[in-house]
Design a protein around this motif. Structure first.
Motif, mmCIF file in Angstrom:
data_model
loop_
_atom_site.group_PDB
_atom_site.id
_atom_site.type_symbol
_atom_site.label_atom_id
_atom_site.label_comp_id
_atom_site.label_asym_id
_atom_site.label_seq_id
_atom_site.Cartn_x
_atom_site.Cartn_y
_atom_site.Cartn_z
ATOM 1 N N ASP A 1 36.931 37.027 48.056
ATOM 2 C CA ASP A 1 36.322 38.124 48.801
ATOM 3 C C ASP A 1 35.392 37.641 49.911
ATOM 4 O O ASP A 1 34.173 37.765 49.842
ATOM 5 N N ARG B 1 38.155 39.672 37.895
ATOM 6 C CA ARG B 1 36.747 39.477 38.258
ATOM 7 C C ARG B 1 35.837 39.775 37.079
ATOM 8 O O ARG B 1 36.277 40.429 36.118
ATOM 9 N N ASP C 1 31.665 42.088 41.244
ATOM 10 C CA ASP C 1 33.085 42.349 41.532
ATOM 11 C C ASP C 1 33.663 41.276 42.448
ATOM 12 O O ASP C 1 34.875 41.232 42.645
ATOM 13 N N ASN C 2 32.819 40.426 43.011
ATOM 14 C CA ASN C 2 33.311 39.358 43.880
ATOM 15 C C ASN C 2 33.242 37.995 43.199
ATOM 16 O O ASN C 2 33.327 36.965 43.867
ATOM 17 N N TYR D 1 38.498 47.960 38.900
ATOM 18 C CA TYR D 1 37.331 47.182 38.500
ATOM 19 C C TYR D 1 36.061 47.926 38.883
ATOM 20 O O TYR D 1 36.082 48.877 39.673
HETATM 21 MG MG MG Z 1 35.106 42.639 46.795
#
Ligand code: MG
Ligand code: AMP
Length: 486
Positions: free
Chosen positions: A261, A183, A251-252, A78
């Motif tokens: 995360d 994500r 990405d979280n 990712y």
């Molecule tokens: Mg992360």
């Protein structure tokens, strides 16, 4: 196939996606693993035998030394915007061992965090320190108990190895469980670095896994719209609990709508709308009050990454549909937040002046540095006092306004009390309590942690036993700070 004693029933549907979206992994063995904590109720939900969690077979899996039948260990690729900057990332210290099919027929990712390097580790060691993994376990389980969608924690195993952080620390691996780890950044990666076919495969897989009801020609717009709705609901719940995620990079942000995360997150003690706990967020990008806005910013990045899939729709139309969905996010987020706040105040219906009533309370709390959770507890039970507000005449005036507003609804005291009790938790994972539990665990004493977990398991119980855990940190406690990359 299910031929293990503990009951793994793993499949690996993610591995059937184009191989450009992940890297297959081998076992990364550790010398002397030891089980530190395991989650029996979660094991039962997953169809695992809770009585087998402390078996050698289970430990070998939790330590990443052996993969069960049916697994296909992989690291997901990712990318993501980190504090606004686009970067290539990927599972640098996690591997997905497969998806557990539960007795109820649901699929949950089983992921090991801290299990060693992967092709995406960059300069990192692929490892995780004990304290932060226990912290994630505690906070994610508490979030779940509070009714906030979240990844869960099945176990933490010590690796028996030291890792280097500020100092040498014991290494640990967290086994975490989520509806998936797809994500916004997974889509950004596919859109930027992979083919349109790969992106389409990812989007179709995501729809099948998380939004099986979506069909028809506008399915990718609908994927965006429903993802945005789930984020609107999730972030409203964060705001209502005083939760600061701390690192809302794209990405979280999970497409499933779960909180994932856990790094520099923390709950508010005293109310401060600009609260930031992360040592690296000096600009306050991910401050408490900014979370709804940042959620929208992240969703706009998600919309951009879906655009290559909309080529059969006139561009103008595609743009305006995405714009509409984003506006819907903004209004739903606000609406669900306000509804939640009304419920916290024991209000059942909607009146135009409510927003003002809520805002005024928050302003007073900000001014007087009132404790977030305890202010709502004190409103719930007149017997509980929030000292910061007790002697404030402005609060007394607000209190009269609130009571008058409540009376317009004609509900019984009992009904109001029941509603407020169910929306205002007695306990949250207070930072000083979490730190005390982690400090004891570092000395080998897990009783403090187990007790705290137990207390946090039913946050709306308002029991006698929870009373000592409702206290804010002593006034001498320095401002709480959290760290990334632990
Ligand atoms: Mg992360
Ligand atoms: P996070 O801040 O946990 O969301 O992580 C951001 C990125 O850094 C992700 O790609 C992680 O996989 C990666 N990462 C974090 N810690 C490590 C580590 N110790 N070794 C390798 N990669 C890491």
């Amino acid at each position: 196939m299910n031929d293990t004693t503990i009951g793994w029933n793993l499949q690996s549907s993610f591995a059937s996606l184009p191989k450009t979206l992940y890297a297959p992994m081998e076992a990364n063995t550790v010398a002397s693993p030891r089980l530190l904590i395991a989650n029996k109720p979660l094991a039962a939900e997953l169809g695992l035998d809770p009585g087998q969690l402390d078996s050698t077979e289970a430990l070998n899996v939790f330590a990443g030394n052996q993969f069960p039948e049916g697994s296909f260990p992989l690291a997901q690729a990712y990318a993501g915007h980190q504090f606004g900057q686009f970067t290539m990332l990927g599972d640098g210290r996690a591997i997905l061992i497969g998806e557990q099919k539960t007795p109820a027929g649901e699929l949950f990712d089983i992921q090991l965090k801290g299990s060693g390097t992967t092709p995406f580790s960059r300069s990192g060691d692929g490892r995780a320190a004990l304290g932060p993994m226990l912290r994630e376990y505690l906070i994610s389980e508490s979030m779940h108990a509070l009714g906030i969608p979240s990844s869960r924690s099945l176990a933490v195993a010590a690796t028996g190895e030291k890792i280097q952080r500020y100092s040498a620390e014991p290494g640990a691996i967290l086994t975490r469980v989520a509806s998936s780890h797809i994500r916004v950044g997974t889509f950004q990666f596919a859109a930027k670095y992979r083919s349109a076919e790969d992106l389409k495969a990812l989007a179709d897989y995501t729809i099948e896994r998380h939004f099986p009801d979506i069909t028809g020609p506008n399915r990718y717009i609908e994927l965006f719209r429903q993802t945005a709705q789930r984020q609107a609901s999730l972030i409203a719940k964060w705001q209502l609990a005083g939760f600061v995620h701390g690192v809302m990079n794209t990405d979280n942000m999970a497409i499933s709508g779960e909180t994932i995360d856990y790094g520099p997150c923390a709950f508010l003690d005293r109310y401060d709308e600009s609260a930031v706990f992360s040592s690296i967020d000096a600009g306050g990008r991910y401050a408490y009050r900014n979370q709804p806005l940042v959620g929208g910013w992240n969703l706009a990045r998600f919309a951009e990454s879906l655009f290559p899939l909309l080529s059969d729709i006139p561009e103008k139309q595609a743009l305006s549909s995405m714009q509409d969905a984003l506006e819907e996010y903004v209004s739903l987020q606000k609406q669900w937040y306000l509804t939640g706040m009304r419920e916290k105040l024991g209000l059942f219906t909607e009146m135009p002046e409510d927003e003002q009533l809520i805002e005024s309370l928050l302003e007073l709390m900000q001014e007087q540095q009132a404790d977030f959770t305890n202010t709502f507890r004190s409103l719930t039970f007149e017997a509980v006092e929030e000292p910061a507000l007790a002697n404030d005449p402005a609060f007394a005036a607000w209190h009269d306004r609130w009571k008058a507003r409540q009376q317009q609804e004609g509900r019984s005291e009992q009904e109001i009390l029941e509603l407020m009790k169910s929306k205002n938790p007695a306990v949250i994972p207070r930072n000083h309590r979490v730190e005390a539990a982690l400090e004891a665990a570092a000395q080998g004493d897990y009783e403090v942690l187990e007790k705290l977990l137990d207390i946090l398991r039913d946050p709306y119980a308002h029991s006698e036993e929870q009373q000592p855990f409702t206290a804010p940190p002593p006034p001498s406690t320095p401002p709480y700070q959290t760290y990334c990359g632990t």
